[in-house]
Design a protein around this motif. Sequence first.
Motif, PDB file in Angstrom:
ATOM      1  N   UNK B   4     -75.682  -0.743  22.172  1.00 51.49           N
ATOM      2  CA  UNK B   4     -75.479  -2.075  21.597  1.00 51.49           C
ATOM      3  C   UNK B   4     -76.396  -3.075  22.272  1.00 51.49           C
ATOM      4  N   UNK B   5     -76.412  -3.015  23.603  1.00 50.58           N
ATOM      5  CA  UNK B   5     -77.254  -3.979  24.302  1.00 50.58           C
ATOM      6  C   UNK B   5     -77.804  -3.357  25.568  1.00 50.58           C
ATOM      7  N   UNK B  30     -77.024  -0.929  30.420  1.00 53.29           N
ATOM      8  CA  UNK B  30     -76.890  -0.949  28.970  1.00 53.29           C
ATOM      9  C   UNK B  30     -75.454  -0.607  28.594  1.00 53.29           C
ATOM     10  N   UNK B  31     -75.077  -1.041  27.411  1.00 54.46           N
ATOM     11  CA  UNK B  31     -73.717  -0.833  26.925  1.00 54.46           C
ATOM     12  C   UNK B  31     -73.805  -0.160  25.558  1.00 54.46           C
ATOM     13  N   UNK B  32     -73.026   0.914  25.386  1.00 55.60           N
ATOM     14  CA  UNK B  32     -73.000   1.623  24.102  1.00 55.60           C
ATOM     15  C   UNK B  32     -72.004   0.964  23.161  1.00 55.60           C
ATOM     16  N   UNK B  66     -82.090  -6.881  25.338  1.00 58.86           N
ATOM     17  CA  UNK B  66     -82.123  -6.303  23.989  1.00 58.86           C
ATOM     18  C   UNK B  66     -80.723  -6.242  23.443  1.00 58.86           C
ATOM     19  N   UNK B  67     -80.540  -6.752  22.241  1.00 57.81           N
ATOM     20  CA  UNK B  67     -79.233  -6.686  21.604  1.00 57.81           C
ATOM     21  C   UNK B  67     -79.471  -6.103  20.226  1.00 57.81           C
ATOM     22  N   UNK B 164     -69.710  -7.737  16.778  1.00 66.04           N
ATOM     23  CA  UNK B 164     -69.994  -6.443  17.404  1.00 66.04           C
ATOM     24  C   UNK B 164     -69.609  -6.409  18.883  1.00 66.04           C
ATOM     25  N   UNK B 165     -69.529  -7.598  19.521  1.00 68.45           N
ATOM     26  CA  UNK B 165     -69.247  -7.624  20.962  1.00 68.45           C
ATOM     27  C   UNK B 165     -68.203  -8.688  21.280  1.00 68.45           C
TER      28      UNK B 165
END
Lengths: 403, 229
Positions: B4-5, B30-32, B66-67, B164-165
């Motif tokens: 995701x980001x 980073x995050x999924x 990055x998103x 989304x977040x």
Amino acid sequence: MIGQTLRISFRAIWAQKVRSILTMLGVIIGVAAVIALVSLGNGAQQSITSHIQSLGSNLIDVNVGYNPFAAGAAATTSSTPPTPPPPLTPSQVAQLGSTKGIVAAAPVMSGSATLAVGDNTLSSSLDGTSSAYASILQYHVAEGRFLSPLDVQAANPVIVLGSGDASSLFGAANPIGDIVTVNGIPLHVIGVLAAKPTSAGSNPNDFAVIPWTTYNQIFGDNGITTVDLSAAKSANVNNVVDRLEDKLLNWLGSSQDFTVTAQSQILSTLSAVDKVTTYLLGGVASISLIVGGIGIMNIMLVSVTERTREIGIRKAVGASTRDILLQFLVESLVLSGVGGLIGVAGGVAFSHVIGQALQSTAVVSVPMTIVAFAFALAVGLVFGLWPATRAALMRPAAALRVD
Amino acid sequence: MATLLALDHITKSYPMAGQEVPVLKGISFSVQEGEFVTIMGPSGSGKTTLMHILGCLDVPTQGEYHFRNMELAHLSEMQLTRVRREQIGFVFQNFNLLTTLNAVENVALPLIYQRISRQEQYRRAREALARVGLEHRLTYRPNQMSGGQQQRVAIARALVTRPPLILADEPTGNLDSQTGLEVLQLFKELSQEGHTIIMITHDHDVAKWGQRILEIKDGRIVADREVTA
């Protein structure tokens, strides 16, 4: 979106009722003052205009006598009063009357006299004049008849009463044919004039008219020093005045020895002065409107500071710079708009109250009211711009950190 | 699972008394999608600053963010607003509800800025409030509700745009431990429903509710571990 922005604004304003009303007060007073002052100015202008028009807007006055302020007069250093110019003769009056552009002329001698019917006495103004007087000054005869040329020629002992004098001396009774004594001299009442509308400060009905020849018999012959003339409707009053002045200069030899005054010139001068005064008053009042705007700006700045966190929250959930700008601008517009509306109502009410108290008519000018309201909105917009910009440009992270 | 980001060497410094004071000193992780990540650190570690950058409330001094397929680190305020509006739901420690609005209006607030009709705003706000169990408190003002209820309203507000977040900054910090547990339970359920959640806390017991804990200290990530049940 605009609807919702408006709702948010009304809510924010409602949440601070006392403060909002105090803020609006500046605008309310400003708008009300503009409307009330301009209305009163207009009212004064109308009453002056109608007063002068009731005398006859085609009226031209000729006065023979020393006038130190005459235009073009040579400045005199001598302190001795000049010898008065000779009065006009009846044939000179006739010559003035035959000037191009003049339709009627009447010599006028004015004074006051004691009128009496039995024990009923009245101190009244009295004019000695000729038959043309009624048409020049636009008087209509209600009963009987006006002076005839023959009355003047023969110095007949007759009198025509103004409607005010007639009712003071005779009440409701018909005075035609009765006798009125003027300073002890008995005169026949031959006519009563129709009432003219009264206007502020004067009553055109409290007087009486007699032939000028009769007037001379009662008061002694002082000659003709005043002539009232009536210009043709189509005539250019300024040209007519010039022609009269030429004649008088020719007879008397000095422009300081006579004065020619046209009512229409006075009228236009007075209404010009009055217009300037009205706008001046309106201008002064609109300064208070601007002061009111500064009040709005002040309170909006406070509001923006107080609501920093709210701005932060709104930005966090997606409000754009434009959304926030719009919200605070609308709020300041609502403040000034609602204030403006209350001000309009207050101004209209106030001008009626004052108008009645001063017994003059207050004429609320609709365009001026719209202008005042629009000005209030403009003030709200202009003075709301800075606080709104400040709110809109806040960094969301910084705004959220504030307690 | 898609990413995701991703943060890449993010730094942030603030000018203070004429000097640049670094708060974040090169953060990368980073995050999924669908992950429930907690960021844990003591006060002053820079976690709120990190959340502001993650939430597009602030921009980093350096580094890349990055998103999805966007690069956010150097966007204009207008573009950041769009990301906040469409991609992120916030839950704050002190709830940050508007006191003049009732529960439905508070929840509908983000939708006002999405320019959708009032009926739709309210329908979705009621739906979100029902999801957090407050369908019987629609017209209550914040000051008529308990802290736990207020925080659930705030969570509904974060959910209402279906972002989304979801970013939560110390969501239990102002709550007693019982209501705190209820709120954490709610986050866990949301996570199980597929929401991506990043929660910031200083409390280890709270951090354990996530699937993965990032420990931050003095502006650096010092640990990144999966939570084992």
